[in-house]
Design a protein around this motif. Sequence first.
Motif, PDB file in Angstrom:
ATOM      1  N   LYS A  73      40.824  26.773  69.757  1.00 18.99           N
ATOM      2  CA  LYS A  73      39.465  27.301  69.632  1.00 18.99           C
ATOM      3  C   LYS A  73      38.613  26.876  70.818  1.00 18.99           C
ATOM      4  O   LYS A  73      37.791  27.670  71.311  1.00 18.99           O
ATOM      5  CB  LYS A  73      38.831  26.806  68.332  1.00 18.99           C
ATOM      6  CG  LYS A  73      37.373  27.236  68.157  1.00 18.99           C
ATOM      7  CD  LYS A  73      36.727  26.580  66.946  1.00 18.99           C
ATOM      8  CE  LYS A  73      36.506  25.092  67.182  1.00 18.99           C
ATOM      9  NZ  LYS A  73      35.748  24.460  66.079  1.00 18.99           N
ATOM     10  N   VAL A  74      38.791  25.664  71.284  1.00 21.90           N
ATOM     11  CA  VAL A  74      38.019  25.170  72.421  1.00 21.90           C
ATOM     12  C   VAL A  74      38.286  26.050  73.650  1.00 21.90           C
ATOM     13  O   VAL A  74      37.363  26.415  74.387  1.00 21.90           O
ATOM     14  CB  VAL A  74      38.355  23.696  72.721  1.00 21.90           C
ATOM     15  CG1 VAL A  74      37.651  23.239  73.987  1.00 21.90           C
ATOM     16  CG2 VAL A  74      37.962  22.808  71.544  1.00 21.90           C
ATOM     17  N   LEU A 111      43.722  32.272  72.809  1.00 23.27           N
ATOM     18  CA  LEU A 111      44.807  31.699  72.017  1.00 23.27           C
ATOM     19  C   LEU A 111      44.552  31.927  70.533  1.00 23.27           C
ATOM     20  O   LEU A 111      43.479  32.366  70.130  1.00 23.27           O
ATOM     21  CB  LEU A 111      44.915  30.202  72.310  1.00 23.27           C
ATOM     22  CG  LEU A 111      45.121  29.795  73.773  1.00 23.27           C
ATOM     23  CD1 LEU A 111      45.073  28.274  73.911  1.00 23.27           C
ATOM     24  CD2 LEU A 111      46.427  30.347  74.321  1.00 23.27           C
ATOM     25  N   ASP A 112      45.547  31.598  69.729  1.00 20.24           N
ATOM     26  CA  ASP A 112      45.399  31.712  68.277  1.00 20.24           C
ATOM     27  C   ASP A 112      44.506  30.600  67.741  1.00 20.24           C
ATOM     28  O   ASP A 112      44.741  29.416  68.020  1.00 20.24           O
ATOM     29  CB  ASP A 112      46.759  31.629  67.589  1.00 20.24           C
ATOM     30  CG  ASP A 112      47.561  32.909  67.728  1.00 20.24           C
ATOM     31  OD1 ASP A 112      46.941  33.958  67.981  1.00 20.24           O
ATOM     32  OD2 ASP A 112      48.799  32.857  67.566  1.00 20.24           O
ATOM     33  N   GLY A 113      43.486  30.990  66.990  1.00 20.55           N
ATOM     34  CA  GLY A 113      42.603  30.046  66.322  1.00 20.55           C
ATOM     35  C   GLY A 113      42.431  30.457  64.872  1.00 20.55           C
ATOM     36  O   GLY A 113      43.055  31.414  64.406  1.00 20.55           O
ATOM     37  N   VAL A 114      41.579  29.752  64.167  1.00 21.67           N
ATOM     38  CA  VAL A 114      41.361  30.030  62.745  1.00 21.67           C
ATOM     39  C   VAL A 114      40.512  31.286  62.577  1.00 21.67           C
ATOM     40  O   VAL A 114      39.455  31.428  63.191  1.00 21.67           O
ATOM     41  CB  VAL A 114      40.670  28.844  62.046  1.00 21.67           C
ATOM     42  CG1 VAL A 114      40.371  29.172  60.578  1.00 21.67           C
ATOM     43  CG2 VAL A 114      41.550  27.599  62.133  1.00 21.67           C
ATOM     44  N   ILE A 115      40.985  32.197  61.736  1.00 16.65           N
ATOM     45  CA  ILE A 115      40.254  33.414  61.388  1.00 16.65           C
ATOM     46  C   ILE A 115      40.089  33.462  59.876  1.00 16.65           C
ATOM     47  O   ILE A 115      41.065  33.311  59.134  1.00 16.65           O
ATOM     48  CB  ILE A 115      41.000  34.671  61.877  1.00 16.65           C
ATOM     49  CG1 ILE A 115      41.016  34.721  63.402  1.00 16.65           C
ATOM     50  CG2 ILE A 115      40.350  35.936  61.314  1.00 16.65           C
ATOM     51  CD1 ILE A 115      41.794  35.894  63.969  1.00 16.65           C
ATOM     52  N   LEU A 116      38.847  33.651  59.428  1.00 17.98           N
ATOM     53  CA  LEU A 116      38.585  33.776  58.000  1.00 17.98           C
ATOM     54  C   LEU A 116      38.849  35.211  57.562  1.00 17.98           C
ATOM     55  O   LEU A 116      38.412  36.156  58.203  1.00 17.98           O
ATOM     56  CB  LEU A 116      37.140  33.384  57.688  1.00 17.98           C
ATOM     57  CG  LEU A 116      36.752  31.936  58.003  1.00 17.98           C
ATOM     58  CD1 LEU A 116      35.300  31.676  57.603  1.00 17.98           C
ATOM     59  CD2 LEU A 116      37.667  30.965  57.307  1.00 17.98           C
ATOM     60  N   CYS A 117      39.539  35.363  56.440  1.00 15.94           N
ATOM     61  CA  CYS A 117      39.874  36.680  55.917  1.00 15.94           C
ATOM     62  C   CYS A 117      38.816  37.126  54.901  1.00 15.94           C
ATOM     63  O   CYS A 117      38.115  36.294  54.321  1.00 15.94           O
ATOM     64  CB  CYS A 117      41.247  36.642  55.251  1.00 15.94           C
ATOM     65  SG  CYS A 117      42.574  36.079  56.346  1.00 15.94           S
ATOM     66  N   ASN A 119      39.042  37.992  51.921  1.00 13.56           N
ATOM     67  CA  ASN A 119      39.240  37.494  50.559  1.00 13.56           C
ATOM     68  C   ASN A 119      38.990  35.994  50.427  1.00 13.56           C
ATOM     69  O   ASN A 119      39.233  35.399  49.375  1.00 13.56           O
ATOM     70  CB  ASN A 119      40.655  37.828  50.075  1.00 13.56           C
ATOM     71  CG  ASN A 119      41.733  37.146  50.917  1.00 13.56           C
ATOM     72  OD1 ASN A 119      41.433  36.439  51.884  1.00 13.56           O
ATOM     73  ND2 ASN A 119      42.983  37.374  50.572  1.00 13.56           N
ATOM     74  N   GLY A 120      38.509  35.371  51.505  1.00 10.43           N
ATOM     75  CA  GLY A 120      38.169  33.954  51.435  1.00 10.43           C
ATOM     76  C   GLY A 120      39.257  33.013  51.906  1.00 10.43           C
ATOM     77  O   GLY A 120      39.030  31.807  52.007  1.00 10.43           O
ATOM     78  N   THR A 121      40.440  33.532  52.214  1.00  8.79           N
ATOM     79  CA  THR A 121      41.501  32.699  52.772  1.00  8.79           C
ATOM     80  C   THR A 121      41.326  32.660  54.293  1.00  8.79           C
ATOM     81  O   THR A 121      40.433  33.305  54.844  1.00  8.79           O
ATOM     82  CB  THR A 121      42.885  33.264  52.422  1.00  8.79           C
ATOM     83  OG1 THR A 121      43.011  34.588  52.961  1.00  8.79           O
ATOM     84  CG2 THR A 121      43.078  33.311  50.905  1.00  8.79           C
ATOM     85  N   PHE A 122      42.172  31.897  54.961  1.00 12.83           N
ATOM     86  CA  PHE A 122      42.112  31.878  56.424  1.00 12.83           C
ATOM     87  C   PHE A 122      43.519  31.960  56.991  1.00 12.83           C
ATOM     88  O   PHE A 122      44.503  31.603  56.345  1.00 12.83           O
ATOM     89  CB  PHE A 122      41.375  30.643  56.938  1.00 12.83           C
ATOM     90  CG  PHE A 122      41.942  29.326  56.486  1.00 12.83           C
ATOM     91  CD1 PHE A 122      42.963  28.709  57.182  1.00 12.83           C
ATOM     92  CD2 PHE A 122      41.449  28.697  55.356  1.00 12.83           C
ATOM     93  CE1 PHE A 122      43.491  27.497  56.775  1.00 12.83           C
ATOM     94  CE2 PHE A 122      41.966  27.481  54.932  1.00 12.83           C
ATOM     95  CZ  PHE A 122      42.988  26.873  55.637  1.00 12.83           C
ATOM     96  N   THR A 123      43.598  32.462  58.201  1.00 11.68           N
ATOM     97  CA  THR A 123      44.860  32.611  58.884  1.00 11.68           C
ATOM     98  C   THR A 123      44.644  32.295  60.357  1.00 11.68           C
ATOM     99  O   THR A 123      43.546  31.893  60.756  1.00 11.68           O
ATOM    100  CB  THR A 123      45.415  34.042  58.699  1.00 11.68           C
ATOM    101  OG1 THR A 123      46.723  34.130  59.283  1.00 11.68           O
ATOM    102  CG2 THR A 123      44.500  35.069  59.351  1.00 11.68           C
ATOM    103  N   SER A 124      45.665  32.481  61.176  1.00 18.32           N
ATOM    104  CA  SER A 124      45.508  32.284  62.614  1.00 18.32           C
ATOM    105  C   SER A 124      45.563  33.639  63.296  1.00 18.32           C
ATOM    106  O   SER A 124      46.247  34.563  62.832  1.00 18.32           O
ATOM    107  CB  SER A 124      46.613  31.375  63.171  1.00 18.32           C
ATOM    108  OG  SER A 124      47.891  31.962  62.981  1.00 18.32           O
ATOM    109  N   GLY A 125      44.820  33.770  64.393  1.00 13.78           N
ATOM    110  CA  GLY A 125      44.810  35.023  65.127  1.00 13.78           C
ATOM    111  C   GLY A 125      44.171  34.835  66.480  1.00 13.78           C
ATOM    112  O   GLY A 125      43.423  33.871  66.708  1.00 13.78           O
ATOM    113  N   GLY A 127      41.865  34.684  69.517  1.00 17.60           N
ATOM    114  CA  GLY A 127      40.410  34.567  69.630  1.00 17.60           C
ATOM    115  C   GLY A 127      39.758  33.874  68.454  1.00 17.60           C
ATOM    116  O   GLY A 127      38.523  33.817  68.377  1.00 17.60           O
ATOM    117  N   GLY A 128      40.552  33.343  67.552  1.00 14.53           N
ATOM    118  CA  GLY A 128      39.994  32.676  66.372  1.00 14.53           C
ATOM    119  C   GLY A 128      39.086  31.517  66.749  1.00 14.53           C
ATOM    120  O   GLY A 128      39.347  30.791  67.708  1.00 14.53           O
TER     121      GLY A 128
END
Length: 271
Positions: A73-74, A111-117, A119-125, A127-128
């Motif tokens: 993310k940084v 790079l892959d960072g945290v992405i909120l979905c 439905n309230g879950t999170f994944t990696s993607g 630009g996260g």
Amino acid sequence: MYFREKKPIKRSKIRLFLGKEYYTLKKYKEWYFSGKVYTKHISKELRTYVIFTYDTPTLRKLKDVDMELQHNKVTNLKLATDRISGIIIKPGETFSYWKLIGKPTYKKGYLDGVILCPNGTFTSGVGGGLCQLSNLIYWMTLHTPLKVTERYRHSHDVFPDSNRTQPFGTGATCSYNYLDLEIYNGTSSEYQLIVEVKGEKLLGQWRSSEPCKYKYEVYEKEHAITTGLFGGYIRNNIIFRKVLNMYDELVDDEYITENHAYMTYSPFLSS
């Protein structure tokens, strides 16, 4: 505060795909045919007056989140801030978060960072984590005379408060390109946005060519956690801001927004 809870809707993958394509094309149409004047001028020369400054930590230990995604993310934040830091919003112009940053891709170094979905879950993607930058810009803008004309909030409260310094619901979620953050300059002065990653901090400033006649204090009212009709808990509040003159006299008490978010964790945590 009145809120009528809507039953959560589960949509198919094809429905989600088609919906995203529709809103993406709609946003492109707005950018190029709406008649708005979008800002694009970046200046390295700092405007004289600091209107508001704020910073947030770039690395946080979050439950079930790999720290590698935090470090990625940084990198993403550095690439994004390079695209918008120094941007000048002249009177009558509009700032668009995604129009300036562009689509995050691996080819651009994201790079892959945290992405909120949804439905309230999170994944990696790819630009996260760029929501941290849009959150910072939105919070700072609430302390200026600039007008937020487009902003989206998270539909879920995903992580428990940990050293929170802002009221709940004062962020701005983002997803390229249709979940945008747009800010309009209706003043007679130029405003300049400065953002950078320094050490383990994301730093931000709004600067201007003229001093600001007012100060702003953002606060929440009617914070409450209620049980949902369809299960779980919902976090609620209303955001206001006090407008003070140079003598700290109250000039106005403005309504900003109302928040309702499904909680993905229990509000009754053990110590």
